[in-house]
Scaffold this motif. Sequence first.
Motif, short mmCIF file in Angstrom:
data_model
loop_
_atom_site.label_atom_id
_atom_site.label_comp_id
_atom_site.label_asym_id
_atom_site.label_seq_id
_atom_site.Cartn_x
_atom_site.Cartn_y
_atom_site.Cartn_z
N LEU A 1 0.84 -1.20 0.00
CA LEU A 1 0.00 0.00 0.00
C LEU A 1 0.88 1.25 0.00
CD1 LEU A 1 -3.14 0.54 0.28
CD2 LEU A 1 -2.61 1.18 2.62
N PRO A 2 0.72 2.14 -0.98
CA PRO A 2 1.58 3.34 -1.02
C PRO A 2 1.30 4.28 0.14
CG PRO A 2 -0.13 3.45 -2.70
CD PRO A 2 -0.22 2.09 -2.11
N VAL A 3 2.32 5.02 0.53
CA VAL A 3 2.24 5.94 1.67
C VAL A 3 2.33 7.37 1.15
CG1 VAL A 3 3.49 6.75 3.72
CG2 VAL A 3 3.20 4.29 3.32
N ARG B 1 -1.58 13.89 6.07
CA ARG B 1 -2.82 13.17 5.81
C ARG B 1 -2.55 11.70 5.49
NH1 ARG B 1 -5.10 15.51 0.85
NH2 ARG B 1 -2.90 15.87 0.41
N ALA B 2 -3.44 10.84 6.03
CA ALA B 2 -3.43 9.43 5.64
C ALA B 2 -4.35 9.32 4.43
CB ALA B 2 -3.93 8.56 6.78
N THR B 3 -3.82 9.68 3.25
CA THR B 3 -4.67 9.87 2.07
C THR B 3 -5.09 8.57 1.41
OG1 THR B 3 -2.69 10.12 0.71
CG2 THR B 3 -3.70 12.12 1.54
N SER B 4 -4.36 7.52 1.59
CA SER B 4 -4.69 6.26 0.95
C SER B 4 -4.61 5.17 2.01
CB SER B 4 -3.73 5.96 -0.19
OG SER B 4 -4.05 4.74 -0.80
N GLY B 5 -5.74 4.58 2.36
CA GLY B 5 -5.76 3.65 3.47
C GLY B 5 -6.24 2.28 3.07
N TYR B 6 -6.32 1.43 4.09
CA TYR B 6 -6.69 0.04 3.85
C TYR B 6 -8.13 -0.09 3.36
CZ TYR B 6 -2.41 -0.53 6.51
OH TYR B 6 -1.11 -0.44 6.94
N GLN B 7 -9.03 0.74 3.89
CA GLN B 7 -10.41 0.64 3.46
C GLN B 7 -10.54 0.95 1.97
OE1 GLN B 7 -13.07 -0.45 5.45
NE2 GLN B 7 -13.92 -0.62 3.40
N ARG C 1 5.50 -0.99 4.92
CA ARG C 1 5.70 0.46 4.99
C ARG C 1 4.45 1.17 5.48
NH1 ARG C 1 7.19 0.94 0.30
NH2 ARG C 1 9.43 1.16 0.57
N SER C 2 3.28 0.77 4.99
CA SER C 2 2.05 1.48 5.34
C SER C 2 1.69 1.32 6.81
CB SER C 2 0.89 0.99 4.47
OG SER C 2 0.65 -0.40 4.68
N VAL C 3 2.20 0.28 7.47
CA VAL C 3 1.91 0.07 8.89
C VAL C 3 2.71 1.03 9.76
CG1 VAL C 3 2.01 -1.61 10.79
CG2 VAL C 3 1.33 -2.35 8.49
N LEU C 4 3.95 1.35 9.35
CA LEU C 4 4.85 2.07 10.26
C LEU C 4 5.36 3.42 9.75
CD1 LEU C 4 7.14 -0.74 11.76
CD2 LEU C 4 5.02 0.21 12.66
#
Length: 444
Positions: free
Chosen positions: A256-258, A264-270, A296-299
């Motif tokens: 998942l790109p960061v 902003r957390a613009t791109s998330g898991y949902q 990467r997206s987790v941390l």
Amino acid sequence: MANHQLTALHSPERRELILRAAVRDGLLDPENAQLAGFLDLDAVAATVDSLHRAFPGSVEVLHAFAAKANSLVPVLARLRGLGMGCEVASPGEFAQALAAGFEPAQIVFDSPAKTRRELAQALELGVAVNVDSWQELARIDELLTTRPTLQARPTRSRIGVRVNPQTGAGVIGAMSTATATSKFGIAPADDGNTERLVEAFRDRPWLTWLHCHVGSQGCPLDLMAQGVAATVALARKINSELGRRQVVGLDIGGGLPVNFADDRATSGYQEYVERLRAHAPDLFSGEFQLVTEFGRSVLAKNGFTAAYVEYTKTSGGRAIAITFAGVQVATRTVFAPDSWPIRVTAHDATGAAKHGEPVEQDVAGPACFAGDLVAEARPLPMLEPGDLVALLDTGAYYTSTPFSYNSLLEPAVHGATVAADGTVRFATLRRAQTVADLLGRTGG
């Protein structure tokens, strides 16, 4: 958890609170601790919670953290405590996952270069294995039929094949793993490979999973979902042609790109799950167990790196701040700044944010080559010796994965939690490397 709630945990005010506490507690000191990494453990827990919530409860999912993103054993242990598994891609990461307390069934072993010894260990322990090539598959055939321990007790490992859906590249070629000529996996679209894969599963009842990973930073969500859709279609084809439900699980990778541009957390898991539903609705039919491999997206957005400014100068009219954060903790940014730019903030010696007219400055590291810059011509309040700079969104792949250029010492990494009253408490995730440690590692 909604993106705006995660963004609140990435706020400048929260980072400043942690930074000021680190200075007060002596975790940052101009003489003894000029550089350190920080991981906001509350934000990590919230991010993992958002990952769990994004996937439907009706589907069995193991979210295996990609250890390459941050392989510090205390970090892995905390992620285990949050209900994650662990994806490993080397003997070192394998050992770190076991040291962090992961059960073999929670570990996934990926690598394009697994040795016989490594494969035997994984199969004997019951660790999931994703086969990367035809030759590796033949090697597993050999181990299962000739190794006495595996003959005496059949492996409990989930064994699958990594396929390359060849869906194309994102904007960073080095992070794209589903190109036409990628080194990873078996490409079903290559001549005869689909038929060969069907026969491989037909001949091996223990082969029950498929794995794909399209890429990471720079890969759009639709491209990633298209690769998963191609893998789901292959799984259904195999099951249909064999007349039985042999492929029972799909490892859909991570990547998942960061957003490195702002807080902003613009791109998330949902959002990613929504794209998966659009491109691969059968993924959530209940027919398949799932594994993910997010790292990467987790941390990344849950950590920062802080370093003192030692000297300032001007050259050719350009202001330059010489700091202790350079290529040894920001390797990708230094060597590929266009692909891996990071944000830098300016702070005084107490950790408080500096204010004032922005001045274009180079933020340089301590390494002995001209390109050791974490930011070039970056508008910041004027930096002075004794100030601090913070490199943002560096919870993954930065201080946790140091590069030993110039034998620069590995910095400490600290985990932070913030109580309701604003009290910050720290836990050591990795102590700072000493000169004695360095000499021992380099034969001194």
